[in-house]
Design a protein around this motif. Structure first.
Motif, PDB file in Angstrom:
ATOM      1  N   GLY A  20      39.776 -28.621 -13.099  1.00 56.68           N
ATOM      2  CA  GLY A  20      39.780 -27.942 -14.509  1.00 56.68           C
ATOM      3  C   GLY A  20      40.506 -28.711 -15.246  1.00 56.68           C
ATOM      4  O   GLY A  20      40.118 -28.811 -16.550  1.00 56.68           O
ATOM      5  N   GLU A 539      44.201 -21.999 -16.399  1.00 56.72           N
ATOM      6  CA  GLU A 539      43.782 -22.645 -15.186  1.00 56.72           C
ATOM      7  C   GLU A 539      42.998 -21.589 -14.178  1.00 56.72           C
ATOM      8  O   GLU A 539      41.837 -21.994 -13.758  1.00 56.72           O
ATOM      9  N   HIS A 542      39.592 -21.458 -15.423  1.00 52.77           N
ATOM     10  CA  HIS A 542      38.564 -22.357 -15.099  1.00 52.77           C
ATOM     11  C   HIS A 542      37.896 -21.884 -13.949  1.00 52.77           C
ATOM     12  O   HIS A 542      36.806 -22.751 -13.915  1.00 52.77           O
ATOM     13  N   ASP A 545      34.917 -20.836 -15.656  1.00 51.24           N
ATOM     14  CA  ASP A 545      34.196 -21.598 -16.884  1.00 51.24           C
ATOM     15  C   ASP A 545      32.847 -21.989 -16.393  1.00 51.24           C
ATOM     16  O   ASP A 545      32.504 -21.491 -15.374  1.00 51.24           O
ATOM     17  N   GLU A 599      37.033 -26.512 -21.125  1.00 50.13           N
ATOM     18  CA  GLU A 599      38.401 -26.552 -21.469  1.00 50.13           C
ATOM     19  C   GLU A 599      38.496 -25.189 -22.425  1.00 50.13           C
ATOM     20  O   GLU A 599      39.547 -24.569 -22.668  1.00 50.13           O
ATOM     21  N   ALA A 602      38.616 -21.982 -20.978  1.00 52.56           N
ATOM     22  CA  ALA A 602      39.575 -21.724 -20.540  1.00 52.56           C
ATOM     23  C   ALA A 602      40.961 -21.438 -21.315  1.00 52.56           C
ATOM     24  O   ALA A 602      41.583 -20.458 -21.134  1.00 52.56           O
TER      25      ALA A 602
END
Length: 702
Positions: A20, A539, A542, A545, A599, A602
């Motif tokens: 991630g 995190e 992720h 995601d 990202e 996240a």
């Protein structure tokens, strides 16, 4: 950021593609922390007065000439950025880099103490030997190119296609492979077992686009000149070096044509997984038989392995017979010397810096030698140094506080999943099954890997580097065909970062990031939830995601979505792609919303989860509760903005726009908050303000 040495394991590109956030080498199975041969023997002390200060949020940093509703990044970070330019020995400078300097300061003191103990054993000896030999510049300079002369002789001895393939097998067995990466990773279909992965490699530039894009033609030309210089340093006459450099660039351009870009790899995890039998692989690459490869690596013939990016390997096989032997030799020679340069005498070091740091990334001056040597210790034996680090730099109360924060974030994420309006109950159940199996790791490993068998000395810097590199590669190979060791870490404790691993469904927070502005034991909850809370939520998100959501609760690659929910998710993520595509990072150059999608998902989910968790942790507080003249919600968002203060050199930013799955920091500071009504309320923003996305433009995913 320094150039990644060619001696580093190229197979790490697989780990980086799946993780991630940025990930470092886990390298080897863990060993009992108390194992006598590995446990630190010496007593280490740290002089706090010699360390750089931490970077806490300070109300005095706010630029009140700017409006938080129209320029939030400028409001919270503008004054700081204006007075904190990128130092000459770096290419970016911000919250992460300041903590990295502090971590470096601690590591410096530890390494100096380890090097002073010539009778040390275990990890103390490994760290001390690497550091001491690296710091002996006079000895390194006197040796010149001699330490790799045997490897140059082996290249000169290549005569035909068979010896080209044999050289590739031999160097890969030492962990020095140039053309492709090879290493272990969990099987996509059975994440409890490790299999071998062969991955693309072979390029000296950061991304395939550097070989074709017109706006990067100057970098390609500079790279060709650099290769010529490297060949000259290896003893090739100037005229011959210039011709060979041209051939090497043409060679790499051919590899680039069949390579996947950073964007493609970041947005399709499945590219890493192409399970084949050895016989099937041999048929695809007849000039590089994998049956011989596995034998040369000391491995049993597997029932299957992943030949990722098969078109790449097929092309390499063709090149073994249709590219002139002399071109192959020039390519091998250039990559050998280029990869070894950071550990050789000063002319090699300076040329390496001049291209990879100065030309490519705009770094004005080379780092002090002690920093560069510590970088080598970190790359090769980071977890050994980590055992020393946690003894002096990670208080137990930090871990306890983090455990509570993680639990609060987990609870908030569960509620958010349960209340999602766009997701069906069927998919929610699967999402909650995955939520239930999240594993947090905080601070440092419960078990340390063993370094038994790594022999270092005070004789040779590059000798120690090569020994550690081969040791790590062979230990990695030992994982293939064996169960995954879930106690392993993919980052060292002294790394200022965090990551999510989809194949183990784990979130990992090394000790070094658990400092201000991310985590501050002296700060109130709102500040910490806007800092490390947002990182924890990031995190966790992720796992959901666009790539993490392709892995199930056990880490297997599987589809747990209904078609309607998958389509709904895609529609929402497309809106986020468009949002970031509109951000202009440099004149005429925009953020790549597709490259950075994971990202950005996240960040958006993580900040929403952290905000909810803060409210749950403080049920009696109100958004307007004042501390130091700022409301609770203002403190939350302002510290989130603080962690994303960062300056870049223009060249560094240019590289990142092509290769980095993270958007530039100033856009991360505004991207998620602009989608949150709580932000608008905290700063009394109105509809139409730049930081207020409303109606169809407001994005909520997790």
């Amino acid at each position: 950021m320094t150039a990644q040495p060619k001696f580093a394991l190229l197979a790490l590109s697989l780990a980086a593609a799946l993780a991630g956030c940025a990930q470092k080498d886990a390298s080897a199975p863990a060993a009992d922390a108390a194992k006598p041969a590995d446990a630190p023997k010496a007593e280490y002390t740290i002089d706090e007065s010699k360390l750089p200060p931490v970077n806490r949020f300070d109300i005095a940093d706010l630029d009140t000439s700017k409006n938080a509703c129209t320029d939030f990044a400028g409001y919270v970070d503008g004054k700081w950025l204006a007075t904190n330019p990128v130092p000459g020995d770096r290419t970016s400078w911000g919250a992460f880099e300041m903590l990295d300097e502090r971590s470096l300061g601690i590591r410096h003191q530890l390494a100096e103490q380890a090097a002073a103990n010539k009778d040390a054993t275990g990890v103390d000896k490994i760290v001390g030997d690497l550091y001491a030999t690296g710091m002996d510049q006079a000895k390194v300079d006197a040796a010149g190119i001699t330490p790799i002369q045997g490897r140059l002789d082996a290249i000169n001895a290549i005569t035909d296609s068979a010896s080209i393939a044999d050289y590739m097998r031999t160097t890969t067995a030492r962990g020095e492979g140039d053309v492709f990466g090879f290493g272990p990773s969990p099987d996509f279909k059975d994440s409890s077992m490790n299999i071998g992965y062969a991955f693309q490699g072979g390029l000296g530039l950061p991304d395939r686009g550097y070989y074709f894009d017109k706006d990067k033609a100057d970098k390609l030309a500079a790279y060709q000149q650099h290769i010529a210089k490297v060949l000259e340093l290896s003893g090739t006459p100037a005229a011959d070096a210039a011709k060979q450099a041209k051939d090497v660039v043409a060679f790499e351009t051919r590899l680039a044509k069949v390579s996947k870009s950073s964007e493609e790899l970041s947005r399709d995890a499945e590219l890493a997984y192409n399970p084949v039998t050895v016989a099937e692989a041999d048929k695809l690459t007849p000039n590089f038989p994998w049956s011989k490869f596995f034998e040369s690596q000391g491995l049993e013939q597997p029932k299957m392995f992943s030949l990722a990016i098969p078109a790449f390997h097929e092309e390499v096989s063709k090149m073994i017979v249709d590219v002139p032997v002399d071109t192959w030799k020039a390519y091998f020679r250039a990559h050998l010397v280029d990869g070894a340069s950071p550990y050789l005498s000063d002319p090699f070091v300076q040329e390496n810096f001049a291209f990879y740091n100065q030309t490519m990334r705009g770094q004005k001056q080379i780092k002090d030698r002690w920093k560069r040597v510590l970088g080598t210790v970190e790359n090769q034996t980071g977890e050994a140094l980590g055992q020393l680090y946690v003894k002096v730099a990670f208080p137990a109360e930090s871990k306890a506080r983090m455990q509570q924060l993680v639990q609060n974030l987990r609870d908030a994420l569960k509620v958010r999943i349960q209340n999602l309006a766009w997701m069906s109950d069927e998919t929610k159940k699967k999402a909650l099954d995955k939520w239930a199996t999240f594993t947090p790791k905080i601070g440092y490993p419960d078990k340390w890997r063993s370094w038994d068998g790594l022999n270092t000395s005070r004789d040779s810097y590059i000798g120690n580097v090569l020994a550690a590199n081969e040791f790590n590669y062979k230990w990695n190979l030992g994982k293939i065909g064996k169960p995954v060791d879930k106690t392993e870490w993919g980052m060292t404790p002294q790394t200022v970062n965090a990551y999510y691993n989809p194949q183990q469904n784990e979130i990992v927070f090394p000790a070094a990031i658990l400092q201000p502005p991310f985590f501050d034991a002296k700060a109130d909850d709102a500040t910490n939830y806007g800092g490390i809370g947002a990182v924890i939520g990031h995190e966790m998100t992720h796992g959901y995601d666009d790539q993490g959501a392709r892995f199930g609760p056990t880490g297997n690659f599987e589809n747990w979505w209904t078609p309607a929910d998958a389509n709904g998710f895609k529609a929402l993520t497309n809106k986020l792609v468009q949002q970031f595509n509109e951000y202009e990072a440099l004149p005429g150059k925009h953020v790549n919303g597709n490259l950075t999608l994971g990202e950005n998902i996240a960040d958006l989910g993580g900040l929403n989860i952290a905000y909810d968790a803060m409210q749950r942790a403080q049920p009696d507080s109100k958004p307007t509760t004042q501390v130091g003249g700022l409301s609770r919600d203002q403190r939350f968002f302002l510290n989130f903005g603080t962690i994303w203060r960062r300056n870049f050199t223009p060249d560094e930013l240019n590289v990142r726009l092509v290769t980095d799955p993270h958007a530039p920091a100033n856009f991360r500071a505004i991207g998620a908050p602009s989608n949150m009504p709580a932000f608008a309320a905290a700063f009394q923003c109105k509809a139409g303000d730049k930081m207020v996305r409303s109606g169809d433009k407001q994005i909520l995913i997790w």
